[in-house]
Design a protein around this motif. Structure first.
Motif, PDB file in Angstrom:
ATOM      1  N   ASP A  58      34.458  43.918  47.728  1.00  0.00           N
ATOM      2  CA  ASP A  58      35.753  43.379  48.110  1.00  0.00           C
ATOM      3  C   ASP A  58      36.591  43.059  46.875  1.00  0.00           C
ATOM      4  OD1 ASP A  58      34.971  43.525  50.730  1.00  0.00           O
ATOM      5  OD2 ASP A  58      34.810  41.365  51.055  1.00  0.00           O
ATOM      6  N   ILE A  59      37.901  43.261  46.995  1.00  0.00           N
ATOM      7  CA  ILE A  59      38.836  42.976  45.907  1.00  0.00           C
ATOM      8  C   ILE A  59      39.876  41.978  46.402  1.00  0.00           C
ATOM      9  CG2 ILE A  59      40.678  43.985  44.473  1.00  0.00           C
ATOM     10  CD1 ILE A  59      38.992  46.522  44.277  1.00  0.00           C
ATOM     11  N   PHE A  60      40.284  41.071  45.517  1.00  0.00           N
ATOM     12  CA  PHE A  60      41.233  40.025  45.881  1.00  0.00           C
ATOM     13  C   PHE A  60      42.387  39.980  44.874  1.00  0.00           C
ATOM     14  CE2 PHE A  60      37.257  38.927  47.807  1.00  0.00           C
ATOM     15  CZ  PHE A  60      37.623  38.531  49.086  1.00  0.00           C
ATOM     16  N   ILE A  61      43.600  39.839  45.400  1.00  0.00           N
ATOM     17  CA  ILE A  61      44.818  39.795  44.594  1.00  0.00           C
ATOM     18  C   ILE A  61      45.290  38.347  44.516  1.00  0.00           C
ATOM     19  CG2 ILE A  61      47.149  40.699  44.306  1.00  0.00           C
ATOM     20  CD1 ILE A  61      44.860  42.792  44.298  1.00  0.00           C
ATOM     21  N   VAL A  62      45.522  37.867  43.298  1.00  0.00           N
ATOM     22  CA  VAL A  62      45.860  36.464  43.074  1.00  0.00           C
ATOM     23  C   VAL A  62      47.151  36.386  42.269  1.00  0.00           C
ATOM     24  CG1 VAL A  62      45.040  34.243  42.208  1.00  0.00           C
ATOM     25  CG2 VAL A  62      43.372  35.981  42.944  1.00  0.00           C
ATOM     26  N   ASN A  63      48.160  35.696  42.796  1.00  0.00           N
ATOM     27  CA  ASN A  63      49.375  35.508  41.998  1.00  0.00           C
ATOM     28  C   ASN A  63      49.342  34.154  41.294  1.00  0.00           C
ATOM     29  OD1 ASN A  63      50.311  33.523  43.790  1.00  0.00           O
ATOM     30  ND2 ASN A  63      51.978  34.759  44.604  1.00  0.00           N
ATOM     31  N   ASN A  64      50.457  33.772  40.691  1.00  0.00           N
ATOM     32  CA  ASN A  64      50.460  32.556  39.876  1.00  0.00           C
ATOM     33  C   ASN A  64      51.074  31.355  40.584  1.00  0.00           C
ATOM     34  OD1 ASN A  64      53.049  33.647  39.785  1.00  0.00           O
ATOM     35  ND2 ASN A  64      52.791  34.391  37.702  1.00  0.00           N
ATOM     36  N   ASN A 110      45.518  38.919  50.903  1.00  0.00           N
ATOM     37  CA  ASN A 110      45.009  39.007  49.530  1.00  0.00           C
ATOM     38  C   ASN A 110      43.796  39.912  49.415  1.00  0.00           C
ATOM     39  OD1 ASN A 110      45.935  36.060  50.254  1.00  0.00           O
ATOM     40  ND2 ASN A 110      46.411  36.311  48.079  1.00  0.00           N
ATOM     41  N   HIS A 111      43.176  40.239  50.530  1.00  0.00           N
ATOM     42  CA  HIS A 111      41.877  40.888  50.562  1.00  0.00           C
ATOM     43  C   HIS A 111      41.996  42.402  50.736  1.00  0.00           C
ATOM     44  CE1 HIS A 111      38.261  42.063  53.158  1.00  0.00           C
ATOM     45  NE2 HIS A 111      37.749  41.801  51.973  1.00  0.00           N
ATOM     46  N   ILE A 112      41.286  43.135  49.895  1.00  0.00           N
ATOM     47  CA  ILE A 112      41.136  44.587  50.046  1.00  0.00           C
ATOM     48  C   ILE A 112      39.659  44.849  50.292  1.00  0.00           C
ATOM     49  CG2 ILE A 112      41.366  46.836  48.915  1.00  0.00           C
ATOM     50  CD1 ILE A 112      43.599  45.528  47.201  1.00  0.00           C
ATOM     51  N   ALA A 113      39.335  45.367  51.449  1.00  0.00           N
ATOM     52  CA  ALA A 113      37.936  45.481  51.870  1.00  0.00           C
ATOM     53  C   ALA A 113      37.160  46.446  50.985  1.00  0.00           C
ATOM     54  CB  ALA A 113      37.867  45.939  53.323  1.00  0.00           C
ATOM     55  N   GLY A 114      35.946  46.031  50.596  1.00  0.00           N
ATOM     56  CA  GLY A 114      35.061  46.910  49.860  1.00  0.00           C
ATOM     57  C   GLY A 114      34.716  48.138  50.684  1.00  0.00           C
TER      58      GLY A 114
END
Length: 282
Positions: A58-64, A110-114
């Motif tokens: 899984d990949i997660f995108i995090v902003n500021n 925020n989640h991109i499934a593995g």
């Protein structure tokens, strides 16, 4: 809680592995942008009021701006690779690459499934960045930066398809205004700068371009000016034997206390210690 991020390399990119606590900790924010890859284990990842179950890949995108924290499953603790970088790095290359991180929390996933096609496409670039920064082979800084641009370019293409026409138009306009303001600041940061004067030169209101700049980059105008001045000061400290006071004024600071405070806030150490760390006399 806001974390202070420092970078271990001449370019503002970090790559590190981390295992979250099995107890849920307080969420935090930071001025850097972040992309996380679950390497193994399971758990949860919290973003504001949202939560995602975590599996390997899984990949997660995090902003500021959005508070976030990960938590490990007690029976199968998760381990992540995080790529952490300063938005100014993309701003100087191609501001449009910041669009995937300019999301509004309430309706952004925020989640991109593995195992998904996108995760399979992004993972090698994340691993490449980590390897370049770890091995430090000749040309590693350029290779890491190039891999980051590839990574963010693929994110841009993915999230761009999810925007409505109105959302896309608004965000593109904000990026263009941000790019125009950043270009002026980069040319003139050594001078006394006024947001109102620069906004007038660009033909937009100061409040509108200030908001666009903050939403796109995570930086307030004054903080971005300070960042460019400190980056220039670091180059002078490492590459010349000029007096620290001369460097401070040449880089646009109006007083030494302001310079020392800004340098410590951004670099995490004093100008004297920074110069010494470069093997030079203070």
């Amino acid at each position: 809680m806001k974390l202070h991020i420092t970078y271990d390399h001449p370019i503002p990119i970090n790559a590190f592995e981390w295992t979250p606590s099995t107890d849920r900790q307080s969420p935090h924010i930071h001025s850097s942008l972040e992309i996380g890859l679950c390497l193994s284990g399971r758990g949860c990842f919290y973003f504001g009021s949202k939560s995602y179950t975590v599996c390997p890949g899984d990949i997660f995108i995090v902003n500021n701006e959005e508070g976030h924290i990960a938590q490990s499953d007690p029976d199968d603790p998760s381990r992540y690779l995080f790529i952490n970088f300063d938005p100014a790095l993309l701003l100087a290359e191609e501001p449009g690459l910041l669009l995937p991180f300019s999301y509004r929390s309430s309706h952004f996933r925020n989640h991109i499934a593995g195992g998904s096609p996108l995760a399979k496409e992004l993972t090698p670039w994340m691993l490449a960045i980590a390897q370049e920064l770890r091995d430090k082979s000749p040309g590693y800084l350029a290779m890491a930066k190039s891999a980051l641009i590839q990574l963010c370019g693929r994110l841009l293409r993915h999230y761009n398809e999810m925007l409505s026409n109105d959302e896309r138009k608004t965000m593109v306009q904000a990026v263009r205004q941000t790019q125009s303001l950043a270009a002026l600041v980069e040319r003139r940061f050594r001078e006394p700068l006024s947001l109102a004067v620069l906004a007038d030169e660009l033909g937009v209101s100061a409040s509108r371009i200030s908001r666009a700049f903050l939403e796109t980059t995570g930086y307030r105008f004054s903080d971005y000016v300070s960042l460019l001045r400190i980056q220039a000061a670091k180059r002078e400290l490492a590459g010349t034997d000029k007096a620290i006071a001369d460097i401070a004024f040449e880089c646009g600071f109006q007083s030494l206390p302001t310079f020392y405070r800004a340098f410590k806030d951004i670099a995490g150490i004093s100008p004297i210690v920074y110069r010494q760390s470069m093997g030079l006399a203070p």
